[in-house]
Every structure is written in C-alpha cells, then in structure tokens.
Write a protein that holds these residues in place. Structure first.
Motif, PDB file in Angstrom:
ATOM      1  N   MET A 135       0.828  -1.198   0.000  1.00 44.80           N
ATOM      2  CA  MET A 135       0.000   0.000   0.000  1.00 44.80           C
ATOM      3  C   MET A 135       0.871   1.261   0.000  1.00 44.80           C
ATOM      4  O   MET A 135       0.591   2.228  -0.714  1.00 44.80           O
ATOM      5  CB  MET A 135      -0.926   0.001   1.217  1.00 44.80           C
ATOM      6  N   PHE A 136       1.912   1.250   0.799  1.00 53.47           N
ATOM      7  CA  PHE A 136       2.818   2.400   0.824  1.00 53.47           C
ATOM      8  C   PHE A 136       3.521   2.566  -0.524  1.00 53.47           C
ATOM      9  O   PHE A 136       3.691   3.683  -1.022  1.00 53.47           O
ATOM     10  CB  PHE A 136       3.849   2.242   1.937  1.00 53.47           C
ATOM     11  N   THR A 215       9.343  -2.315   6.698  1.00 54.47           N
ATOM     12  CA  THR A 215      10.476  -1.525   6.201  1.00 54.47           C
ATOM     13  C   THR A 215      11.301  -2.310   5.193  1.00 54.47           C
ATOM     14  O   THR A 215      11.672  -1.793   4.126  1.00 54.47           O
ATOM     15  CB  THR A 215      11.359  -1.085   7.378  1.00 54.47           C
ATOM     16  N   ILE A 216      11.593  -3.572   5.482  1.00 57.70           N
ATOM     17  CA  ILE A 216      12.389  -4.397   4.569  1.00 57.70           C
ATOM     18  C   ILE A 216      11.648  -4.633   3.255  1.00 57.70           C
ATOM     19  O   ILE A 216      12.218  -4.491   2.162  1.00 57.70           O
ATOM     20  CB  ILE A 216      12.749  -5.734   5.233  1.00 57.70           C
ATOM     21  N   LEU A 221      10.363  -3.572  -2.541  1.00 61.68           N
ATOM     22  CA  LEU A 221       9.401  -3.181  -3.578  1.00 61.68           C
ATOM     23  C   LEU A 221       9.875  -1.948  -4.336  1.00 61.68           C
ATOM     24  O   LEU A 221       9.658  -1.823  -5.553  1.00 61.68           O
ATOM     25  CB  LEU A 221       8.038  -2.910  -2.939  1.00 61.68           C
ATOM     26  N   LYS A 222      10.526  -1.027  -3.652  1.00 60.70           N
ATOM     27  CA  LYS A 222      11.031   0.178  -4.302  1.00 60.70           C
ATOM     28  C   LYS A 222      12.166  -0.128  -5.280  1.00 60.70           C
ATOM     29  O   LYS A 222      12.444   0.674  -6.176  1.00 60.70           O
ATOM     30  CB  LYS A 222      11.517   1.181  -3.250  1.00 60.70           C
ATOM     31  N   SER A 223      12.825  -1.270  -5.095  1.00 63.98           N
ATOM     32  CA  SER A 223      13.924  -1.623  -6.001  1.00 63.98           C
ATOM     33  C   SER A 223      13.435  -2.193  -7.331  1.00 63.98           C
ATOM     34  O   SER A 223      14.238  -2.392  -8.247  1.00 63.98           O
ATOM     35  CB  SER A 223      14.850  -2.639  -5.320  1.00 63.98           C
ATOM     36  N   LYS A 247       4.497  -7.837  -8.584  1.00 62.25           N
ATOM     37  CA  LYS A 247       5.458  -7.433  -7.558  1.00 62.25           C
ATOM     38  C   LYS A 247       5.748  -8.548  -6.556  1.00 62.25           C
ATOM     39  O   LYS A 247       6.893  -8.695  -6.113  1.00 62.25           O
ATOM     40  CB  LYS A 247       4.947  -6.185  -6.833  1.00 62.25           C
ATOM     41  N   LEU A 248       4.715  -9.303  -6.187  1.00 62.49           N
ATOM     42  CA  LEU A 248       4.929 -10.373  -5.205  1.00 62.49           C
ATOM     43  C   LEU A 248       5.964 -11.393  -5.666  1.00 62.49           C
ATOM     44  O   LEU A 248       6.875 -11.742  -4.897  1.00 62.49           O
ATOM     45  CB  LEU A 248       3.598 -11.054  -4.879  1.00 62.49           C
TER      46      LEU A 248
END
Length: 336
Positions: A135-136, A215-216, A221-223, A247-248
């Motif tokens: 979600m973030f 956080t991890i 996901l941002k990578s 993404k998963l």
C-alpha cells in the motif's frame, strides 16, 4: 618450389616440435608453457595485498563473533558434559545431562508450543507487512512517510518495555481491552489465562515485528524497476493484479529471507512469556518455551550444567531448521 621459396623456408624439426614460423621460437624447440600451479608468485602477492583491507575491516566483527558467540558456545558444550554437586564438586558426566533434557516432558512441551507459536505468528506478520508495504509503495496511503515511521516505532521499543506495556493494557480487571471486550458482549475476558496466554503473546509479537518487516519489504518493492509497473498499468492491469501477479513474485527472495529470520527469532521466544509470568504464573509454566526452560533450569534452579545441555539441544534444533531453510532457498535458485 622456386629458388627463393626454398631459401627462406625453415627446415622441418624433429617429430613433436612446432615450426619456428608459428611460435617465433628456434627450429627444433618446444614452445614455452606457463608454469603449473596458478599465477606467478608476484601476482599472488599483489592479490593478497588487495584482499588485506577487506580482512582488516571485517576483523572487529570476527573478533566479536569469536568472543561473544564461539567461545560461549564451546564453554556451554564443555559445561553441559559435567555435573556439579555441593559435595564432591564438578566432575565429568558425559551425556547424562543430555539424556535428562531429551526425556524431559516440560522441555518438549515448550518445543511444541513454540512451534505452534511460530506457525501462527510468522505467516501473519509477513502477510500484514507485505500488505502495508504494498500500500505504501503504490502510493494509495496519504502521508505515507509519516505512517511508515509510525509502523516502525514498535520495533524501536525494547521487547521488555513492550511486554510490560501490553501487560498493563491487557489487565483483566482494569485494562482498556478487557473493558472493550466486556462492552461488546464477550463478558469477562482474561488475556492471561492458560487458554489465551499464547494468542496474547502472538498479538504482542506481531505488534512488535510487523513494522520491521514492512520496512524491509517496502525497500525491496522500491527496487523494482519503474518501467515494469508502468508497462503493466498501460496494459490495463488492476492494482491487485500488479501487486499479486507482478510485484509479489519479484520480492519472493526477500519474503523467504524474512520467513527464515522471523522463524529463528520466534523459536527463541523468551522476553514476552517471562514478563507475563509475573502477572499470571499459572499460565506461564516452568518450560513454557525452550528458552524459558533453559533460564529457569540454569538460573532459577541453579543447575547450570543441565541448563547448558538444554541450550545446546535448542541450538541444534534451530540449526537443523536453519539448514533445512538454507537448502530450500538454494534449490529455489536464491543462492548460486
């Protein structure tokens, strides 16, 4: 053959030699081959000099590892094979302490209980962490940076402080959650009873560790390259499809690693039940978890030799599970 060609041609050498025109060597000699045994000595010295800074940088960590892990482990193994009596002192007893631990129903009850705890807590924690991280990452949460900080704050709270805080929040008579359950029609709910003590600990640990996993996973996901997501959006994929189908699978190695780390931590469960035991000693038994059995045996009963044997057995169980997880991760292609 004309006269000029015959004048410049090299005479053939003995059998097994290479002509000088091919190697630049004199006729009749074998070509020079590099010495067997790897690169020249000068090259090896140069490679060693390049590796020296790396060895210097990791030496403090290796020293700390040796002092605070390897040395205590060796001493625990040594201590576990001895028996100390008030009269007669300490003497070698072989595997007698290990036989006592392996035949202890309290120790194995704790092992079964912590396995049930792990089977519930770890999947729920990682599932919640992936949901919030997705979600973030998708940007559907307003003030995402603020809420990411809020999610991470429970992990920054020491485990002892978190357990004490939740102990007061879950008091059966004065706690706000007990009053809430009573107002909802559930009657008198004792979160510290023998029936609910394990679910209570599961809730506390999930609250503590979800933010760390968020956080991890958010970083992982941002990578993911942005053009991959943009291509899926242009193809008309829904948000749920992008998260679950795209993404998963791409963050699966991170999820497997978190499963491994959370499982090892869950098998060493100690802080939360030891704090809750002060509020309900009947619900938290002597060997409620293997770590609590080790502590109560060594410190509570003063039998350090038996406690050391139980610690070694617990370490072997965790080591076997860790080795199995490593094999699974290697077969899945995570390691090359």
């Amino acid at each position: 053959m004309n006269h000029t060609t015959a004048h410049h041609a090299s005479p053939p050498g003995p059998p097994g030699t290479v002509p000088a025109a091919d190697t630049g060597a004199r006729p009749g000699t074998r070509p020079r081959t590099p010495p067997a045994g790897g690169p020249p000595r000068r090259g090896r010295r140069r490679a060693n000099r390049r590796e020296l800074p790396g060895a210097v940088f990791i030496s403090p960590h290796m020293l700390a590892l040796a002092l605070f892990m390897l040395v205590p482990t060796v001493y625990a193994i040594y201590d576990s094979m001895r028996t100390t009596r008030l009269i007669g002192g300490s003497h070698y007893s072989g595997f007698a302490n290990y036989r006592t631990v392996l035949h202890s129903p309290e120790f194995w009850d704790g092992v079964r209980r912590v396995l049930v705890f792990t089977a519930i807590q770890v999947p729920v924690t990682i599932a919640l962490a992936f949901f919030f991280a997705a979600m973030f990452d998708a940007g559907v949460v307003k003030y995402g940076r603020f809420f990411r900080t809020v999610f991470f704050m429970p992990f920054a709270v020491p485990g002892v402080v978190a357990a004490v805080m939740w102990s007061f929040l879950l008091l059966p008579d004065f706690g706000p959650y007990a009053k809430l359950m009573h107002s909802l029609g559930f009657g008198h709910v004792d979160f510290f009873s023998s029936r609910l003590i394990l679910p209570t600990i599961v809730i506390i640990v999930i609250w503590e560790w979800t933010g760390y996993n968020v956080t991890i996973l958010y970083t992982s996901l941002k990578s993911i390259p942005r053009h991959v997501t943009e291509a899926a959006v242009m193809d008309g994929a829904k948000l749920s499809t992008i998260i679950l189908k795209l993404k998963l699978p791409m963050v699966r190695p991170t999820i497997v690693m978190l499963f491994f780390l959370n499982t090892v931590g869950a098998l060493q469960l100690f802080t939360e039940p030891s704090i809750l035991a002060a509020f309900q000693p009947q619900a938290v038994s002597y060997g409620f978890t293997p770590s609590l059995y080790v502590y109560n045996t060594a410190v509570g009963s003063g039998d350090y030799n038996l406690g050391a044997a139980a610690a070694v057995v617990l370490a072997l169980i965790i080591g076997a599970l860790s080795l199995g997880a490593f094999v699974v991760r290697k077969r899945s292609g995570e390691f090359r």
